[in-house]
Design a protein around this motif. Structure first.
Motif, PDB file in Angstrom:
ATOM      1  N   GLY A  10      25.986  32.627  47.755  1.00 51.82           N
ATOM      2  CA  GLY A  10      27.102  32.367  48.651  1.00 51.82           C
ATOM      3  C   GLY A  10      28.066  31.341  48.066  1.00 51.82           C
ATOM      4  N   GLY A  11      29.222  31.236  48.705  1.00 55.57           N
ATOM      5  CA  GLY A  11      30.192  30.223  48.323  1.00 55.57           C
ATOM      6  C   GLY A  11      30.981  30.506  47.068  1.00 55.57           C
ATOM      7  N   VAL A  12      30.993  31.764  46.618  1.00 54.79           N
ATOM      8  CA  VAL A  12      31.704  32.090  45.373  1.00 54.79           C
ATOM      9  C   VAL A  12      33.130  32.586  45.633  1.00 54.79           C
ATOM     10  N   GLY A  13      33.506  32.715  46.907  1.00 58.45           N
ATOM     11  CA  GLY A  13      34.869  33.105  47.238  1.00 58.45           C
ATOM     12  C   GLY A  13      35.078  34.583  47.475  1.00 58.45           C
ATOM     13  N   LYS A  14      34.030  35.301  47.880  1.00 61.71           N
ATOM     14  CA  LYS A  14      34.132  36.752  48.066  1.00 61.71           C
ATOM     15  C   LYS A  14      35.136  37.137  49.144  1.00 61.71           C
ATOM     16  N   SER A  15      35.050  36.492  50.294  1.00 61.75           N
ATOM     17  CA  SER A  15      35.916  36.882  51.412  1.00 61.75           C
ATOM     18  C   SER A  15      37.384  36.618  51.108  1.00 61.75           C
ATOM     19  N   THR A  16      37.656  35.492  50.486  1.00 63.01           N
ATOM     20  CA  THR A  16      39.045  35.163  50.140  1.00 63.01           C
ATOM     21  C   THR A  16      39.610  36.177  49.163  1.00 63.01           C
ATOM     22  N   LEU A  17      38.827  36.557  48.179  1.00 62.26           N
ATOM     23  CA  LEU A  17      39.281  37.572  47.222  1.00 62.26           C
ATOM     24  C   LEU A  17      39.467  38.923  47.908  1.00 62.26           C
ATOM     25  N   THR A  18      38.552  39.270  48.790  1.00 60.16           N
ATOM     26  CA  THR A  18      38.632  40.560  49.477  1.00 60.16           C
ATOM     27  C   THR A  18      39.933  40.703  50.242  1.00 60.16           C
ATOM     28  N   VAL A  19      40.280  39.712  51.053  1.00 62.48           N
ATOM     29  CA  VAL A  19      41.485  39.831  51.872  1.00 62.48           C
ATOM     30  C   VAL A  19      42.744  39.776  51.008  1.00 62.48           C
ATOM     31  N   ASN A  20      42.694  39.044  49.913  1.00 64.74           N
ATOM     32  CA  ASN A  20      43.869  38.963  49.049  1.00 64.74           C
ATOM     33  C   ASN A  20      44.100  40.246  48.266  1.00 64.74           C
ATOM     34  N   ILE A  21      43.038  40.865  47.799  1.00 66.03           N
ATOM     35  CA  ILE A  21      43.183  42.173  47.143  1.00 66.03           C
ATOM     36  C   ILE A  21      43.672  43.202  48.149  1.00 66.03           C
ATOM     37  N   ALA A  22      43.125  43.152  49.355  1.00 61.27           N
ATOM     38  CA  ALA A  22      43.555  44.091  50.399  1.00 61.27           C
ATOM     39  C   ALA A  22      45.044  43.933  50.697  1.00 61.27           C
ATOM     40  N   THR A  23      45.506  42.703  50.781  1.00 66.92           N
ATOM     41  CA  THR A  23      46.914  42.458  51.082  1.00 66.92           C
ATOM     42  C   THR A  23      47.819  42.961  49.962  1.00 66.92           C
ATOM     43  N   GLU A  24      47.406  42.755  48.719  1.00 63.64           N
ATOM     44  CA  GLU A  24      48.196  43.245  47.592  1.00 63.64           C
ATOM     45  C   GLU A  24      48.220  44.771  47.575  1.00 63.64           C
ATOM     46  N   LEU A  25      47.094  45.398  47.853  1.00 67.00           N
ATOM     47  CA  LEU A  25      47.068  46.859  47.892  1.00 67.00           C
ATOM     48  C   LEU A  25      47.931  47.399  49.025  1.00 67.00           C
ATOM     49  N   LEU A 138      32.491  44.473  37.245  1.00 61.87           N
ATOM     50  CA  LEU A 138      33.425  43.513  36.669  1.00 61.87           C
ATOM     51  C   LEU A 138      33.139  42.141  37.250  1.00 61.87           C
ATOM     52  N   GLY A 139      32.768  41.201  36.390  1.00 64.90           N
ATOM     53  CA  GLY A 139      32.589  39.827  36.819  1.00 64.90           C
ATOM     54  C   GLY A 139      33.927  39.113  36.842  1.00 64.90           C
ATOM     55  N   LEU A 140      34.016  38.057  37.629  1.00 63.02           N
ATOM     56  CA  LEU A 140      35.261  37.299  37.746  1.00 63.02           C
ATOM     57  C   LEU A 140      34.957  35.813  37.835  1.00 63.02           C
ATOM     58  N   LEU A 141      35.633  35.042  37.013  1.00 64.21           N
ATOM     59  CA  LEU A 141      35.560  33.580  37.133  1.00 64.21           C
ATOM     60  C   LEU A 141      36.573  33.155  38.187  1.00 64.21           C
ATOM     61  N   ASN A 142      36.057  32.609  39.285  1.00 64.54           N
ATOM     62  CA  ASN A 142      36.860  32.298  40.462  1.00 64.54           C
ATOM     63  C   ASN A 142      36.775  30.801  40.767  1.00 64.54           C
ATOM     64  N   ARG A 143      37.835  30.284  41.377  1.00 67.41           N
ATOM     65  CA  ARG A 143      37.903  28.863  41.743  1.00 67.41           C
ATOM     66  C   ARG A 143      37.757  27.949  40.527  1.00 67.41           C
ATOM     67  N   ALA A 144      38.359  28.348  39.434  1.00 66.08           N
ATOM     68  CA  ALA A 144      38.311  27.530  38.221  1.00 66.08           C
ATOM     69  C   ALA A 144      39.188  26.293  38.380  1.00 66.08           C
ATOM     70  N   SER A 145      38.844  25.259  37.653  1.00 65.89           N
ATOM     71  CA  SER A 145      39.606  24.009  37.716  1.00 65.89           C
ATOM     72  C   SER A 145      40.995  24.188  37.119  1.00 65.89           C
ATOM     73  N   THR A 146      41.980  23.575  37.755  1.00 65.17           N
ATOM     74  CA  THR A 146      43.345  23.602  37.241  1.00 65.17           C
ATOM     75  C   THR A 146      43.643  22.402  36.334  1.00 65.17           C
ATOM     76  N   HIS A 147      42.664  21.548  36.130  1.00 60.08           N
ATOM     77  CA  HIS A 147      42.883  20.361  35.293  1.00 60.08           C
ATOM     78  C   HIS A 147      43.188  20.784  33.858  1.00 60.08           C
ATOM     79  N   ILE A 148      44.164  20.152  33.264  1.00 62.77           N
ATOM     80  CA  ILE A 148      44.644  20.565  31.948  1.00 62.77           C
ATOM     81  C   ILE A 148      43.558  20.464  30.871  1.00 62.77           C
ATOM     82  N   PHE A 149      42.625  19.535  31.036  1.00 61.92           N
ATOM     83  CA  PHE A 149      41.585  19.357  30.025  1.00 61.92           C
ATOM     84  C   PHE A 149      40.250  20.027  30.401  1.00 61.92           C
ATOM     85  N   ALA A 150      40.236  20.777  31.487  1.00 63.87           N
ATOM     86  CA  ALA A 150      38.998  21.422  31.926  1.00 63.87           C
ATOM     87  C   ALA A 150      38.559  22.486  30.914  1.00 63.87           C
TER      88      ALA A 150
END
Length: 211
Positions: A10-25, A138-150
């Motif tokens: 859990g906590g990998v962001g499945k629901s957020t990705l689901t609704v966003n892909i649905a909205t784009e489609l 297809l695997g996906l790296l989700n919620r990655a850090s936006t820090h420039i040095f990450a």
């Protein structure tokens, strides 16, 4: 087309990705349905309700548990795309959806806690392919850090190279405030002003649909 968004954790962001892909489609003119397959959490159905009440274009969401194989096969005949949001654990819903899905999108955060589950996830996928040999993963790296040095994305890709059974998307989705905001508002980020978040979802959707 049936797209299953699932992971053993859990906590990998499945629901957020689901609704966003649905909205784009939906934005692309597709007739989309979301099947919420988590018997305990109503994240997607609550989002769909908020969306409709806010006057945004309706995206149909249904709730279904148990054996999903026959249900998904039937829905696949009636909609352009069916997105399945599974619970963040090993479940009957996830395993039976794997036997019907065309694509499994497996999001994970680029941290060791999520990566440690990879071996078990690959084993589950191989078992599902005994019943659905055409299942694309297809695997996906989700919620990655936006820090420039990450280095979390680079390090995670190196780790996941040991699992060729789980190819990783070229697209990376980063940890942006727009993704939380869209869940609160019943929108997708493609309907908001964050250009980076919008681009990530559009590129991911293109990659998933072409996979």
């Amino acid at each position: 087309m049936i797209i299953l968004v699932a992971h053993l954790k859990g906590g990998v962001g499945k629901s957020t990705l689901t609704v966003n892909i649905a909205t784009e489609l939906q934005r692309q003119g597709k007739d989309v349905l979301i099947l919420e397959a988590d018997p305990t959490v109503r994240t997607v159905s609550n989002w769909a309700k908020d969306r409709e009440e806010s006057g945004h274009p309706r995206i149909q969401c249904v709730q279904q548990t148990g054996n999903l194989h026959s249900v998904l096969k039937d829905l696949d005949k009636r909609y352009d795309v069916v997105l399945v949001d599974a619970a963040g654990k090993d479940s009957k819903e996830m395993r039976t959806a794997m036997t019907a899905a065309h694509v499994l999108l497996a999001p994970m955060q680029p941290n060791q806690t999520d990566l440690d589950v990879t071996e078990s996830l690959v084993e589950t996928i191989e078992q599902a392919r005994d019943f659905n040999p055409e299942l694309r993963v297809l695997g996906l790296l989700n919620r990655a850090s936006t820090h420039i040095f990450a280095t979390d994305v680079k390090d995670s890709r190196a780790y996941l190279d040991e699992y060729p059974e789980l190819p990783i998307a070229n697209t990376v989705v980063y940890d942006r405030g727009a993704f939380q905001k869209c869940m609160d508002d019943g929108r997708g980020v493609v309907e908001m002003k964050d250009r980076k978040a919008m681009a990530e979802i559009q590129l991911l959707t293109q990659e998933v649909m072409g996979w």
